[in-house]
Design an enzyme around this catalytic site. Structure first.
Site, PDB file in Angstrom:
ATOM      1  CB  SER A 100      -9.139  44.319  12.647  1.00  0.00           C
ATOM      2  OG  SER A 100      -8.557  44.136  11.495  1.00  0.00           O
TER       3      SER A 100
ATOM      4  N   GLY B 264     -20.706  42.417   8.870  1.00  0.00           N
ATOM      5  CA  GLY B 264     -20.479  41.758  10.267  1.00  0.00           C
ATOM      6  C   GLY B 264     -19.795  42.797  11.343  1.00  0.00           C
TER       7      GLY B 264
END
Ligand code: NG1
Ligand code: ZN
Length: 560
Positions: free
Chosen positions: A67, A523
């Site tokens: 990403s 995370g």
């Protein structure tokens, strides 16, 4: 598992030894790390995808992307049969697989899991795993590792769908499991036709006198800009200039993209004072996020940011309007009227002003922990559930029963009052459900929906930005020895561990007018994130810095 299967796994897995001294975790959005560490992990996630496909008798997706992370990182995540994120119940197995020290341990783990889950290897027809990857240079060899993982399970086949945005792969999995056309061409066709349909339904009176069809896009030097250039040709009505396509030497996510623009609140590369007043949008590296911005007069770097919270607010406003048109006057007493439950889902990162605004609209607002898997799950409880993270990841989910009702209602209205406002509202909602990705947040579908709503309302980006004024905020990150030492509760708004840290944060926050602050372990990165909000930028910055110091005192060894 029979012997053939065992020896296949043994042979293949010995070629993919796990990296030494690294503990991997499935995290907010799959496994992410420096690409050089990921061969073994991606191979093993290939195995997991094949097992998931055998278990569900459905097509599964495997996406190779990190990403918005640096170009040297990469990652891998699974799309479940409905196109959503991997079922959270399988995450512990994913962690165990990735961290198994030897091929023998790996085989033991798989045997036990297969038995527990009652997964059968002789299901007849082969099961399919669709593979996609973003533009990272490491993607090609990781894709080969994933393919080896999938084909080390007897009865599973890997289908390479090529370089895709993350949402395209999720969309394909969703479509294929519904026996619909699931090629890239079908994706473009569905987005462009529903966009054209919404444009045709814009009420004449609401069109602004000088519609501004021009949009400037920052493609983050990733996959999204290139796909948008293909899509644009099918739209007819938007003039899209894409910059940072990755073709002119720019580096993926470096000084560009939605994450950079949202966090730094400055223009991405290739944008500046010449863009004053233009409507601009930034995608992230795999095009599942978008944020809008404009360059205010007199500025060359500063921007007016229109983030995920404002995209959510615009969508909520539009959907609410369409629902109320549908339920208007005579419709109330008619048989078959449907009080659709509309809800919005945010995280603690949502700007406080956006939450107040949404509540003022009379909407039900729900807060979940960070990570779209949590937001998506909550949004799916509504007839129309809109979720967005402030960083621009989000979508609108329509329940199947509401879609069925809308289709029936549209047919009915077609015969009794064709062309009425109510029929148009039904058609608009149906078109939105096709334009906006039902599997996961999608920058391309999101962008087209923003564009159509702005035209529908006759609004400029400035008018949109004035919906409410963001409270000044600041996000920082702190490197600590062990980020798992921070444990949160209440949708991450309270840190329950280490003991005493929340009290220290509270007493600092209490010093600020409209102060709000929270911490949580990331995370996707090895850091603790700090968020602070207050009535002025200077105060938000000070509060964020003080909370950072508190984190350092309790846990740390330095800040980045
Ligand atoms: P972490 O690193 O867990 O904060 C970040 C984003 C999430 C989500 C994931 C996945 C922030 C504060 N966090 O997660 O919202 O988008 O990446 O990409 O933006
Ligand atoms: Zn992304």
């Amino acid at each position: 598992m029979n012997e053939e299967q065992q020896s296949l796994l043994l042979n293949c897995s010995s070629r993919f030894p796990p990296p030494q001294g690294v503990k991997l975790s499935y995290g907010t959005a799959g496994f992410r790390a420096h690409a050089s560490l990921l061969q073994s992990t991606v191979y093993r996630v290939g195995i997991l995808a094949a097992l998931r496909s055998l278990k569900t008798h459905s097509v599964i997706g495997l996406m190779i992307t990190a990403s918005h992370n640096k170009v040297s990182d990469n990652g891998v995540k699974i799309a479940d049969p409905n196109g959503g994120m991997l079922s959270q119940q399988w995450e512990p197995f994913a962690d165990a697989l990735a961290n198994a020290p030897s091929p023998q341990d790996l085989i033991r783990l798989i045997s036990e899991f297969v038995e527990k889950e009652n997964i059968s290897f002789d299901g007849g027809r082969p099961v399919e795993v669709l593979l996609g990857r973003d533009t990272r240079p490491s993607g090609d060899s990781l894709l080969k590792a994933a393919t080896e993982g999938i084909t080390s399970i007897v009865g599973a086949v890997a289908i390479d769908m090529g370089i895709l945005t993350t949402p395209q792969l999720h969309w394909m999995v969703h479509a294929r499991n519904k026996a619909l056309g699931a090629l890239e061409h079908d994706y473009f066709e569905q987005l462009s036709s529903s966009f054209r349909c919404l444009m045709d339904l814009i009420p004449m009176g609401s069109k602004s006198k000088e519609p501004n069809n021009n949009l400037v896009v920052d493609g983050a030097n990733g996959v999204g800009g290139v796909k948008l250039q293909i899509l644009e040709k099918l739209l007819n009505s938007l003039v899209i200039e894409v910059r940072n396509t990755g073709k002119d030497g720019g580096v993926l996510n470096e000084g560009v993209g939605a994450d950079y623009v949202q966090k730094e609140k400055v223009v991405p590369r290739s944008f500046g004072s010449n863009d004053v007043g233009k409507r601009c949008v930034s995608l992230d590296g795999d095009a599942d996020r978008l944020v809008y911005f404009s360059v205010p007069p007199g500025s060359s770097t500063k921007i007016d940011l229109v983030d995920g919270d404002k995209i959510l607010s615009l969508f909520a406003l539009f959907i609410k309007e369409q629902l109320s048109i549908l339920n208007e006057k005579e419709a109330k007493n008619e048989k078959g009227s449907y009080e659709a439950r509309l809800g919005v889902v945010q995280t603690a990162y949502a700007n406080g002003a956006s939450t107040d605004y949404l509540k003022q609209l009379g909407l039900e607002v729900i807060l979940t922990p960070t990570g779209v898997k949590y937001l998506h799950e909550k949004a799916a409880e509504f007839d129309v559930g809109i979720y967005f993270e402030a960083n621009g990841h989000g979508t609108i989910l329509f329940s199947e029963s509401f879609i069925c009702w809308l289709e029936a209602r549209n047919n009915e209205l077609c015969s009794v009052s064709k062309g009425s406002e109510r029929q148009k509202a039904a058609l608009r909602l149906l078109a939105v459900s096709k334009l906006i990705n039902q599997a996961v947040g999608d920058a391309l579908g999101g962008l087209l929906l923003v564009e159509v709503i702005l035209q529908h309302l006759g609004w400029s980006i400035h008018r949109w930005n004035e919906l409410y004024e963001d409270l000044p905020s600041r996000q920082l990150k702190v490197k600590v020895e062990d980020r798992t030492a921070v444990v949160t509760a209440n949708a991450e708004t309270v840190a329950v561990r280490p003991p005493g840290i929340q009290e220290a944060i509270n007493s600092e926050t209490a010093k600020y007018h409209q102060g709000r602050s929270f911490i949580r372990p990331s995370g996707t990165e090895d850091v603790i994130r700090v968020y602070a909000e207050a009535s002025t930028q200077e105060a938000a910055d000070r509060l964020a810095n003080s909370v950072t110091k508190i984190v350092d005192q309790f846990l740390g060894f330095g800040r980045s």
